[in-house]
Scaffold this active site. Sequence first.
Site, mmCIF file in Angstrom:
data_model
loop_
_atom_site.group_PDB
_atom_site.id
_atom_site.type_symbol
_atom_site.label_atom_id
_atom_site.label_comp_id
_atom_site.label_asym_id
_atom_site.label_seq_id
_atom_site.Cartn_x
_atom_site.Cartn_y
_atom_site.Cartn_z
ATOM 1 N N PRO A 8 0.790 -1.226 0.000
ATOM 2 C CA PRO A 8 0.000 0.000 0.000
ATOM 3 C C PRO A 8 0.825 1.281 0.000
ATOM 4 O O PRO A 8 1.821 1.389 0.721
ATOM 5 C CB PRO A 8 -0.811 -0.095 1.296
ATOM 6 C CG PRO A 8 -0.892 -1.551 1.583
ATOM 7 C CD PRO A 8 0.359 -2.169 1.029
ATOM 8 N N ASN A 9 0.382 2.208 -0.806
ATOM 9 C CA ASN A 9 0.893 3.591 -0.889
ATOM 10 C C ASN A 9 2.247 3.713 -1.599
ATOM 11 O O ASN A 9 2.713 4.822 -1.844
ATOM 12 C CB ASN A 9 0.971 4.240 0.512
ATOM 13 C CG ASN A 9 -0.376 4.267 1.193
ATOM 14 O OD1 ASN A 9 -1.344 4.743 0.597
ATOM 15 N ND2 ASN A 9 -0.484 3.737 2.394
ATOM 16 N N ARG A 16 5.193 11.029 -2.380
ATOM 17 C CA ARG A 16 4.719 10.773 -1.016
ATOM 18 C C ARG A 16 5.856 11.005 -0.015
ATOM 19 O O ARG A 16 6.878 10.321 -0.078
ATOM 20 C CB ARG A 16 4.269 9.309 -0.948
ATOM 21 C CG ARG A 16 3.971 8.805 0.425
ATOM 22 C CD ARG A 16 3.869 7.288 0.453
ATOM 23 N NE ARG A 16 3.554 6.832 1.777
ATOM 24 C CZ ARG A 16 3.876 5.651 2.264
ATOM 25 N NH1 ARG A 16 4.529 4.768 1.507
ATOM 26 N NH2 ARG A 16 3.563 5.321 3.483
ATOM 27 N N TYR A 21 10.852 9.058 2.136
ATOM 28 C CA TYR A 21 10.929 7.935 1.188
ATOM 29 C C TYR A 21 11.731 8.255 -0.075
ATOM 30 O O TYR A 21 11.921 7.377 -0.911
ATOM 31 C CB TYR A 21 9.513 7.483 0.815
ATOM 32 C CG TYR A 21 8.722 7.005 2.017
ATOM 33 C CD1 TYR A 21 9.165 5.907 2.753
ATOM 34 C CD2 TYR A 21 7.549 7.636 2.427
ATOM 35 C CE1 TYR A 21 8.467 5.468 3.869
ATOM 36 C CE2 TYR A 21 6.842 7.204 3.539
ATOM 37 C CZ TYR A 21 7.308 6.123 4.249
ATOM 38 O OH TYR A 21 6.617 5.683 5.355
ATOM 39 N N ASN A 72 8.375 -5.083 -0.233
ATOM 40 C CA ASN A 72 8.157 -3.980 0.700
ATOM 41 C C ASN A 72 6.657 -3.957 0.978
ATOM 42 O O ASN A 72 5.872 -3.493 0.142
ATOM 43 C CB ASN A 72 8.609 -2.646 0.107
ATOM 44 C CG ASN A 72 8.458 -1.504 1.112
ATOM 45 O OD1 ASN A 72 7.782 -1.655 2.131
ATOM 46 N ND2 ASN A 72 9.067 -0.370 0.822
ATOM 47 N N ALA A 75 2.730 -0.467 5.100
ATOM 48 C CA ALA A 75 2.217 -0.566 6.470
ATOM 49 C C ALA A 75 1.709 -1.967 6.814
ATOM 50 O O ALA A 75 1.543 -2.289 7.999
ATOM 51 C CB ALA A 75 1.112 0.463 6.675
ATOM 52 N N GLU A 96 12.794 -8.669 2.872
ATOM 53 C CA GLU A 96 11.924 -7.517 3.149
ATOM 54 C C GLU A 96 12.755 -6.247 3.039
ATOM 55 O O GLU A 96 13.844 -6.159 3.610
ATOM 56 C CB GLU A 96 11.343 -7.668 4.563
ATOM 57 C CG GLU A 96 10.409 -6.548 4.957
ATOM 58 C CD GLU A 96 9.631 -6.896 6.218
ATOM 59 O OE1 GLU A 96 8.950 -7.941 6.248
ATOM 60 O OE2 GLU A 96 9.718 -6.119 7.185
ATOM 61 N N HIS A 98 12.718 -1.965 3.308
ATOM 62 C CA HIS A 98 12.070 -0.704 3.677
ATOM 63 C C HIS A 98 12.973 0.445 3.270
ATOM 64 O O HIS A 98 14.180 0.417 3.559
ATOM 65 C CB HIS A 98 11.807 -0.627 5.187
ATOM 66 C CG HIS A 98 10.880 -1.705 5.644
ATOM 67 N ND1 HIS A 98 9.536 -1.676 5.378
ATOM 68 C CD2 HIS A 98 11.116 -2.870 6.275
ATOM 69 C CE1 HIS A 98 8.977 -2.770 5.852
ATOM 70 N NE2 HIS A 98 9.910 -3.523 6.395
ATOM 71 N N ARG A 105 11.761 5.215 13.690
ATOM 72 C CA ARG A 105 10.558 6.029 13.484
ATOM 73 C C ARG A 105 9.534 5.765 14.597
ATOM 74 O O ARG A 105 9.909 5.346 15.690
ATOM 75 C CB ARG A 105 10.000 5.734 12.076
ATOM 76 C CG ARG A 105 11.013 6.107 10.973
ATOM 77 C CD ARG A 105 10.448 5.875 9.599
ATOM 78 N NE ARG A 105 9.276 6.710 9.363
ATOM 79 C CZ ARG A 105 8.381 6.475 8.409
ATOM 80 N NH1 ARG A 105 8.548 5.421 7.590
ATOM 81 N NH2 ARG A 105 7.341 7.264 8.255
HETATM 82 C C1 DQA Z 1 7.894 1.507 4.528
HETATM 83 C C2 DQA Z 1 7.785 1.747 6.036
HETATM 84 C C3 DQA Z 1 6.359 1.499 6.520
HETATM 85 O O1 DQA Z 1 6.269 1.720 7.918
HETATM 86 C C4 DQA Z 1 5.402 2.433 5.821
HETATM 87 O O2 DQA Z 1 4.076 2.156 6.211
HETATM 88 C C5 DQA Z 1 5.543 2.390 4.342
HETATM 89 C C6 DQA Z 1 6.882 2.325 3.752
HETATM 90 C C7 DQA Z 1 9.295 1.891 3.987
HETATM 91 O O3 DQA Z 1 9.596 1.504 2.878
HETATM 92 O O4 DQA Z 1 10.065 2.569 4.677
HETATM 93 O O5 DQA Z 1 4.562 2.486 3.604
HETATM 94 O O6 DQA Z 1 7.688 0.142 4.270
#
Ligand code: DQA
Length: 154
Positions: A8-9, A16, A21, A72, A75, A96, A98, A105
Amino acid sequence: MILLLNGPNLNLLGEREPDIYGRTTLAEIEKMVVDACAGWTVQVKAFQSNHEGKLIDFLHEHRKAAKGIILNPGALTHTSYALHDALKAVPAPAIEVHLSNIHAREGFRHTSVTAPACRGVIAGLGYRGYILAAEWLCAESGALPRDPTRRKGQ
Ligand code: DQA
């Protein structure tokens, strides 16, 4: 085949919260991963979804062909036992990734429920984390270098 999954996102990367990011778009990251794997006899299949079930369906669909997974979960990292279980159902190793250092954070980001189903985790190195994951998977997945002089024993 190496699966590159983003949750997501992450379709909004580039615009964003760029201070967290970065300014690199998801399309650019996907291309960098394809380029990182170009020297190996392995294909990259990229997929992004804002829906947990669609990410799980994608993993199921490609579970037999997958030689490695770069994920990735966004959330969903912090909440999705269903994604954890789907990763466990795929024999290929998952990494994984990030972009941000989730441990530096907000408290709710410090726990990853998906990481225990992964071989490794890269956090906080921005888009380069994806490239490092791709390089590790190519070297470990059994794919052969396209350049035959780089093959072991030659
Ligand atoms: C993320 C970190 C997550 O906490 C966040 O919700 C994201 C991006 C990162 O790539 O740093 O959407 O996965």
